[in-house]
Design a protein around this motif. Structure first.
Motif, PDB file in Angstrom:
ATOM      1  N   VAL A   1      40.563  26.539 -13.606  1.00 55.69           N
ATOM      2  CA  VAL A   1      39.610  25.751 -12.297  1.00 55.69           C
ATOM      3  C   VAL A   1      38.391  26.032 -12.441  1.00 55.69           C
ATOM      4  O   VAL A   1      37.765  27.418 -13.096  1.00 55.69           O
ATOM      5  N   ARG A   2      37.126  24.786 -12.118  1.00 59.71           N
ATOM      6  CA  ARG A   2      35.862  25.413 -13.112  1.00 59.71           C
ATOM      7  C   ARG A   2      34.986  25.891 -11.754  1.00 59.71           C
ATOM      8  O   ARG A   2      34.316  24.951 -11.248  1.00 59.71           O
ATOM      9  N   VAL A   3      33.272  26.383 -11.793  1.00 58.39           N
ATOM     10  CA  VAL A   3      32.833  26.839 -10.405  1.00 58.39           C
ATOM     11  C   VAL A   3      31.791  26.778 -11.141  1.00 58.39           C
ATOM     12  O   VAL A   3      31.862  27.482 -12.408  1.00 58.39           O
ATOM     13  N   ALA A   4      30.234  26.608 -10.702  1.00 55.99           N
ATOM     14  CA  ALA A   4      29.481  27.620 -11.246  1.00 55.99           C
ATOM     15  C   ALA A   4      28.962  27.905  -9.288  1.00 55.99           C
ATOM     16  O   ALA A   4      27.005  26.967  -9.357  1.00 55.99           O
ATOM     17  N   ASP A   5      28.280  28.514  -8.789  1.00 58.39           N
ATOM     18  CA  ASP A   5      28.624  29.085  -7.532  1.00 58.39           C
ATOM     19  C   ASP A   5      29.452  28.796  -6.744  1.00 58.39           C
ATOM     20  O   ASP A   5      29.536  29.987  -5.928  1.00 58.39           O
ATOM     21  N   CYS A   6      30.274  27.945  -7.037  1.00 61.64           N
ATOM     22  CA  CYS A   6      31.128  27.937  -5.347  1.00 61.64           C
ATOM     23  C   CYS A   6      32.696  28.491  -6.240  1.00 61.64           C
ATOM     24  O   CYS A   6      32.345  29.366  -6.931  1.00 61.64           O
ATOM     25  N   THR A   7      33.579  28.844  -4.978  1.00 59.55           N
ATOM     26  CA  THR A   7      34.860  30.661  -5.346  1.00 59.55           C
ATOM     27  C   THR A   7      35.689  29.772  -5.663  1.00 59.55           C
ATOM     28  O   THR A   7      36.326  28.985  -5.457  1.00 59.55           O
ATOM     29  N   PRO A   8      35.406  30.390  -6.685  1.00 64.02           N
ATOM     30  CA  PRO A   8      37.591  29.881  -7.904  1.00 64.02           C
ATOM     31  C   PRO A   8      38.170  31.164  -7.256  1.00 64.02           C
ATOM     32  O   PRO A   8      38.055  33.046  -6.954  1.00 64.02           O
TER      33      PRO A   8
ATOM     34  N   VAL B   1      42.541  27.606  -7.477  1.00 68.86           N
ATOM     35  CA  VAL B   1      41.964  26.721  -6.106  1.00 68.86           C
ATOM     36  C   VAL B   1      40.008  26.342  -5.944  1.00 68.86           C
ATOM     37  O   VAL B   1      39.944  27.559  -6.856  1.00 68.86           O
ATOM     38  N   HIS B   2      39.428  25.549  -5.989  1.00 67.61           N
ATOM     39  CA  HIS B   2      37.859  25.425  -6.071  1.00 67.61           C
ATOM     40  C   HIS B   2      37.288  24.862  -4.906  1.00 67.61           C
ATOM     41  O   HIS B   2      37.429  24.790  -4.555  1.00 67.61           O
ATOM     42  N   ALA B   3      37.148  25.965  -4.151  1.00 65.71           N
ATOM     43  CA  ALA B   3      36.538  25.925  -3.338  1.00 65.71           C
ATOM     44  C   ALA B   3      34.588  26.687  -2.650  1.00 65.71           C
ATOM     45  O   ALA B   3      33.849  27.844  -2.506  1.00 65.71           O
TER      46      ALA B   3
ATOM     47  N   HIS C   1      49.989  36.755  -4.111  1.00 63.71           N
ATOM     48  CA  HIS C   1      48.866  37.016  -3.717  1.00 63.71           C
ATOM     49  C   HIS C   1      47.413  36.116  -4.409  1.00 63.71           C
ATOM     50  O   HIS C   1      47.241  34.948  -5.050  1.00 63.71           O
ATOM     51  N   ALA C   2      46.485  36.691  -3.945  1.00 63.18           N
ATOM     52  CA  ALA C   2      45.210  36.061  -4.451  1.00 63.18           C
ATOM     53  C   ALA C   2      43.399  36.536  -5.424  1.00 63.18           C
ATOM     54  O   ALA C   2      43.917  37.495  -4.657  1.00 63.18           O
ATOM     55  N   TRP C   3      43.274  35.957  -6.383  1.00 60.20           N
ATOM     56  CA  TRP C   3      42.187  36.756  -7.202  1.00 60.20           C
ATOM     57  C   TRP C   3      40.728  35.809  -6.903  1.00 60.20           C
ATOM     58  O   TRP C   3      41.105  34.580  -7.058  1.00 60.20           O
ATOM     59  N   VAL C   4      40.040  36.489  -5.913  1.00 59.86           N
ATOM     60  CA  VAL C   4      38.882  35.873  -5.063  1.00 59.86           C
ATOM     61  C   VAL C   4      37.719  36.481  -6.477  1.00 59.86           C
ATOM     62  O   VAL C   4      37.268  36.977  -6.592  1.00 59.86           O
ATOM     63  N   GLY C   5      37.233  35.302  -6.919  1.00 58.64           N
ATOM     64  CA  GLY C   5      36.697  35.424  -8.244  1.00 58.64           C
ATOM     65  C   GLY C   5      34.741  35.023  -8.072  1.00 58.64           C
ATOM     66  O   GLY C   5      34.365  35.061  -6.652  1.00 58.64           O
ATOM     67  N   PRO C   6      34.008  35.666  -9.180  1.00 56.60           N
ATOM     68  CA  PRO C   6      32.643  35.414  -8.876  1.00 56.60           C
ATOM     69  C   PRO C   6      32.381  34.078  -8.358  1.00 56.60           C
ATOM     70  O   PRO C   6      32.502  33.148  -8.777  1.00 56.60           O
TER      71      PRO C   6
ATOM     72  N   VAL D   1      25.331  30.699   4.109  1.00 57.38           N
ATOM     73  CA  VAL D   1      26.639  30.953   4.075  1.00 57.38           C
ATOM     74  C   VAL D   1      26.804  32.017   2.959  1.00 57.38           C
ATOM     75  O   VAL D   1      26.258  32.199   1.901  1.00 57.38           O
ATOM     76  N   ASP D   2      27.754  32.664   3.482  1.00 60.14           N
ATOM     77  CA  ASP D   2      28.649  33.692   2.581  1.00 60.14           C
ATOM     78  C   ASP D   2      30.058  33.036   2.811  1.00 60.14           C
ATOM     79  O   ASP D   2      30.773  32.729   2.790  1.00 60.14           O
ATOM     80  N   VAL D   3      30.110  31.409   1.433  1.00 62.76           N
ATOM     81  CA  VAL D   3      31.323  30.872   1.194  1.00 62.76           C
ATOM     82  C   VAL D   3      32.053  32.245   0.940  1.00 62.76           C
ATOM     83  O   VAL D   3      33.763  32.402   1.316  1.00 62.76           O
ATOM     84  N   GLY D   4      32.687  32.552   0.021  1.00 65.37           N
ATOM     85  CA  GLY D   4      33.405  33.860  -0.672  1.00 65.37           C
ATOM     86  C   GLY D   4      34.008  35.108   0.734  1.00 65.37           C
ATOM     87  O   GLY D   4      35.345  34.942   1.210  1.00 65.37           O
TER      88      GLY D   4
END
Length: 238
Positions: A91-98, A112-114, A141-146, A181-184
């Motif tokens: 999954v690729r991000v640049a502010d979204c939640t991976p 997941v790209h959220a 289990h889920a790992w939520v990134g930067p 908003v706090d998407v994370g």
């Protein structure tokens, strides 16, 4: 690499701005994703034929979650699910939640790209639904990134209110006092409501504030893409 963990039954990891996973499927971006996947996979980079398949997606801020395996063409979706060992999901991000998901028995994984739109449209619950579609799994289990934090992700007040109406608890305020908003936080709340054990490894690491990460809001079109990788262990490994 920002984070990496060998779980025995899977490998998970999040990259940082030291790697650019690219916005398109240009050759250099595809190679960067393969290098990142191999770095995360480590000793798990073998399926039945000893090769690592790398699958990413054309991300469109939607709710779709698709099942993929070896040789699957790049799908248009915002969540990938696999039951195939030796397949690295990116999954690729640049502010979204991976978000990376894996079951304790090493039977299923997801990436997941959220972003804001995906959060509201339910991509996270849809991904979990697809993970358990074939029946109950071992503990998930889920790992939520930067990602962009709630102190920095500014939005017009009406849009921030609309997001919070769809996913309660996401409304926030920037450090300078404007609506945000706090998407994370919304992602974590959705996962916990579904009974998923959450490891929020990106908590406190805001992409907009921290130049260790790519950030579209901070860098505009100069921003590359970081991301997350999950790989199921080869069959037979405990």
């Amino acid at each position: 690499m920002f984070f990496h963990q060998d779980l025995g039954w899977a490998q998970v990891g999040f990259t940082d701005a030291g790697t650019d996973l690219g916005r398109t499927d240009a050759a250099e971006a595809v190679q960067a994703r393969r290098r990142a996947a191999r770095s995360v996979a480590g000793g798990l980079d073998a399926g039945s034929d000893g090769a690592l398949d790398v699958v990413s997606m054309h991300q469109v801020h939607g709710p779709d979650a698709v099942l993929v395996g070896r040789g699957t063409p790049t799908p248009t979706a915002d969540a990938l699910v696999t039951r195939t060992h030796g397949v690295a999901l990116v999954v690729r991000v640049a502010d979204c939640t991976p978000v990376l998901l894996a079951s304790e028995d090493g039977a299923v994984a997801a990436a997941v790209h959220a972003g804001r739109e995906g959060l509201v449209r339910g991509v996270v619950p849809r991904a979990v639904e697809r993970v358990v579609a074939d029946g109950p799994t071992a503990p998930l289990h889920a790992w939520v990134g930067p990602r962009a934090c709630g102190r920095c992700y500014e939005l017009p007040a009406d849009l921030a209110d609309a997001v919070d109406a769809a996913v309660p608890g996401t409304r926030s305020t920037t450090s300078w006092g404007t609506p945000a908003v706090d998407v994370g936080a919304g992602v974590v709340a959705q996962l916990e409501a579904l009974g998923v054990t959450v490891h929020d490894v990106g908590a406190g690491a805001c992409t907009i504030e921290d130049d260790r990460f790519w950030s579209h809001r901070r860098q505009g079109e100069r921003a590359g893409r970081m991301g997350g990788v999950v790989v199921l262990a080869a069959e037979g490994r405990p």
